[in-house]
Design a protein around this motif. Structure first.
Motif, PDB file in Angstrom:
ATOM      1  N   THR A 314     -16.094  -0.396   8.822  1.00 45.25           N
ATOM      2  CA  THR A 314     -14.920   0.484   8.784  1.00 45.25           C
ATOM      3  C   THR A 314     -14.699   1.035   7.390  1.00 45.25           C
ATOM      4  N   GLU A 315     -14.891   0.192   6.379  1.00 51.06           N
ATOM      5  CA  GLU A 315     -14.761   0.673   4.998  1.00 51.06           C
ATOM      6  C   GLU A 315     -15.675   1.861   4.745  1.00 51.06           C
ATOM      7  N   ARG A 316     -16.926   1.729   5.174  1.00 53.19           N
ATOM      8  CA  ARG A 316     -17.896   2.798   4.946  1.00 53.19           C
ATOM      9  C   ARG A 316     -17.501   4.063   5.690  1.00 53.19           C
ATOM     10  N   LEU A 317     -16.994   3.901   6.923  1.00 49.86           N
ATOM     11  CA  LEU A 317     -16.595   5.068   7.719  1.00 49.86           C
ATOM     12  C   LEU A 317     -15.348   5.728   7.143  1.00 49.86           C
ATOM     13  N   ILE A 318     -14.374   4.925   6.735  1.00 51.92           N
ATOM     14  CA  ILE A 318     -13.135   5.484   6.173  1.00 51.92           C
ATOM     15  C   ILE A 318     -13.420   6.199   4.860  1.00 51.92           C
ATOM     16  N   GLU A 319     -14.342   5.634   4.062  1.00 53.88           N
ATOM     17  CA  GLU A 319     -14.724   6.313   2.819  1.00 53.88           C
ATOM     18  C   GLU A 319     -15.262   7.710   3.117  1.00 53.88           C
ATOM     19  N   LEU A 320     -16.080   7.800   4.163  1.00 57.10           N
ATOM     20  CA  LEU A 320     -16.640   9.096   4.540  1.00 57.10           C
ATOM     21  C   LEU A 320     -15.554  10.024   5.082  1.00 57.10           C
ATOM     22  N   MET A 321     -14.645   9.478   5.917  1.00 54.58           N
ATOM     23  CA  MET A 321     -13.563  10.286   6.477  1.00 54.58           C
ATOM     24  C   MET A 321     -12.625  10.802   5.390  1.00 54.58           C
ATOM     25  N   ASP A 322     -12.456  10.012   4.322  1.00 56.63           N
ATOM     26  CA  ASP A 322     -11.537  10.393   3.244  1.00 56.63           C
ATOM     27  C   ASP A 322     -12.180  11.320   2.211  1.00 56.63           C
ATOM     28  N   GLU A 323     -13.486  11.552   2.343  1.00 55.43           N
ATOM     29  CA  GLU A 323     -14.175  12.429   1.393  1.00 55.43           C
ATOM     30  C   GLU A 323     -13.637  13.860   1.520  1.00 55.43           C
ATOM     31  N   GLU A 324     -13.237  14.424   0.417  1.00 55.75           N
ATOM     32  CA  GLU A 324     -12.701  15.783   0.418  1.00 55.75           C
ATOM     33  C   GLU A 324     -13.795  16.777   0.020  1.00 55.75           C
TER      34      GLU A 324
END
Length: 584
Positions: A314-324
């Motif tokens: 989830t950390e890895r996915l959220i990092e990607l989702m939060d990428e601007e």
């Protein structure tokens, strides 16, 4: 963002927005869980009545009534378990599908420099491996953990109701169980994140070798790559072994402590039964609830390892989702002016690639290109020609200066409006793993079959397409591997013609073609360039001598502008390029 400091469950809570649309499915699953848990907890009291009043009391009526109730309870438990398993598994599949869609939608909007700094295999691992892990957690493990937790809490309540003294003996072991859960849980989570990263490395390495298989085989590097891949696999396996060891140790310790408590409780309970302080049915019910609690604790501790793994994913996915994305449409875009004397203008543009911030790619570039004008951009390799195209398409933004489209700064326009005006024919043709229809129609998704065929004909591609095994329905393979370089380039040109944009960007559009194909395609391009603004990157000056103007670039700067005849008189660099080519 500092996600790593959060607990596993708190990290998983960040998936709540994906669960929220299906809250009623979740409510149904919880209702089924409550039904099965509540019914299961009544079984202990039924066992107590069965033994004390049915067996010991020798009451046949009581025996029959209790057994009938237990049979009805089993039916409720089976039905509730079916409903819970179906709804939770459906929820896991649905949420994972939505999550994959959201991540893919995010990926395709990110700026190109993001893909320079992050490997494609790593990104694909997040989209596939990490989401599959979450699917398993949401659709199975988390439901199992919640059921075990409810049974554990319910069992504890029933233990207190049945016998307080024995319950206190069981509870004395709880702190001893919680300590290893917390200690090993943190280690498992760290190793899970590391394990997911190592798996991504394996996928990235394999993907790159497969993509470059001809190079590998031509240099006879099969054995070398096999050994290198083996090292990557073993590295991932080593991390996985550490994670497995930590989880196995956690489960073993929890089971050992839990059943030690049960053994102690059985001795004390048996002593009380022998001395008449409690009944045999009461002890049997207590053992039943104690086993529920012990199995619940063991199950929760086992699933905690899975949860920690899921937290890493989830950390890895959220990092990607939060990428601007660095390249975005403005919140209030300006309307595009449809007609303007100056179609494109670069005003003192300076640019460095984010991956090479100390190396100027363009320096103080200023030029105006009139509507309908054909302009060729020439110069040695590394002069900044392709960089100019990437800025016009707004794959990057300049650090200084402005680029204007019909008099408006392209950063003030929506990305759709700006890019809709431009069709690109790149130097390296990129095709999709689909049929000819899809690859040409990519330039205009709503184009009719007749329009697609007309574009193919204009690009002199129709003849060879019709000779393919299934014609326009022919599958082209990964990046058009079943076509020659010239054929691929003509498919790309057909796509650009179908796009029917006002501005054509031709980046060495005929470089992959033989003499005959180049002549045909050049005729198609000449027709496509009519009434359009065209920018042409060319190393072969013979193909652009007749352009309205030529821009000579070197080291990211414009050094000369003029017609072919003018530059042959005034530009030493152009003279050098021309003499070398025309002599050859």
């Amino acid at each position: 963002m500092a996600i790593s400091s959060k607990s596993g469950f708190k990290t998983l809570l960040q998936l709540w927005p994906f669960l929220l649309p299906y809250k009623w499915v979740l409510v149904g699953a919880l209702a089924a869980l409550a039904l099965t848990a509540g019914t299961t907890l009544t079984m202990g009291k039924s066992i107590q009545v069965l033994i004390d009043q049915g067996f010991i009391g020798e009451s046949l009526d009581q025996l029959n009534q209790t057994l009938i109730w237990m049979f009805v309870a089993v039916i409720f438990i089976a039905g509730g378990t079916f409903a819970r398993f179906y709804t939770v598994t459906w929820l896991g599949e649905r949420v994972t599908a939505d999550l994959r869609q959201a991540i893919f939608s995010k990926i395709i909007t990110l700026h190109p420099s993001y893909f320079e700094e992050n490997r494609s295999g790593e990104i694909m691992s997040r989209l596939t491996t990490d989401t599959t892990l979450l699917q398993s957690i949401i659709g199975s493990s988390l439901s199992f953990a919640l059921r075990s937790f409810v049974m554990m809490v319910g069992g504890l309540v029933m233990l207190f109701i049945t016998n307080i003294k024995l319950t206190l003996i069981v509870l004395a072991v709880v702190p001893l169980v919680l300590i290893p859960i917390m200690v090993f849980g943190r280690r498992v989570r760290t190793l899970s994140r590391k394990s997911q990263d190592s798996i991504a490395d394996v996928g990235t390495y394999a993907g790159e070798i497969i993509q470059q298989i001809k190079t590998v085989q031509s240099y006879r590097h099969e054995s070398f790559e096999e050994a290198a891949f083996s090292r990557e696999v073993e590295k991932a396996f080593t991390v996985a072994k550490q994670r497995i060891l930590q989880r196995s140790s956690l489960i073993a310790i929890v089971i050992l402590l839990s059943f030690t408590a049960i053994g102690t409780m059985l001795w004390v309970g048996g002593y009380d039964v022998m001395h008449g302080n409690m009944t045999g049915g009461e002890l049997a019910a207590f053992v039943f609830y104690a086993l529920l609690v012990a199995s619940g604790v063991a199950s929760v501790s086992e699933v905690l390892g899975e949860v920690q793994r899921a937290a890493g994913a989830t950390e890895r996915l959220i990092e990607l989702m939060d990428e601007e994305s660095l390249i975005q449409s403005p919140k209030a875009p300006q309307p595009l002016i449809t007609e303007h004397a100056i179609h494109l203008e670069l005003d003192d543009v300076n640019f460095q690639y984010p991956s090479r911030p100390d190396t100027p790619a363009l320096s103080h570039v200023s030029v105006q290109i009139k509507t309908g004008e054909s302009v060729a951009i020439v110069g040695p390799s590394g002069a900044g020609k392709s960089t100019l195209f990437e800025l016009l398409l707004r794959f990057y933004d300049p650090q200084q200066g402005q680029i204007r489209l019909n008099g408006t700064d392209i950063k003030a326009l929506s990305l759709d409006d700006a890019r809709h005006q431009i069709a690109l024919v790149p130097q390296q043709p990129i095709l999709f793993s689909s049929d000819v229809w899809h690859n040409i129609r990519y330039g205009k998704p709503d184009a009719t079959d007749e329009q697609v065929k007309a574009a193919a004909k204009a690009a002199y591609a129709l003849e060879f397409i019709e000779k393919l095994p299934q014609g326009f329905d022919s599958y082209l393979g990964e990046n058009g591997v079943r076509l020659s370089g010239g054929q691929k380039q003509r498919i790309i040109i057909a796509r650009a013609i179908l796009n029917d944009a006002n501005i054509l960007l031709l980046d060495e559009a005929t470089s992959a073609l033989d003499g005959e194909s180049e002549f045909k395609v050049q005729q198609a391009l000449d027709k496509a360039m009519e009434n359009r603004t065209t920018l042409i990157i060319a190393h072969r000056l013979s193909t652009v001598k007749n352009a309205d103007r030529l821009i000579v670039m070197d080291h990211g700067e414009i050094v000369d502008i003029g017609t072919h005849m003018d530059l042959m008189q005034t530009s030493p660099l152009y003279q050098k390029l021309a003499e070398r080519q025309f002599e050859d």
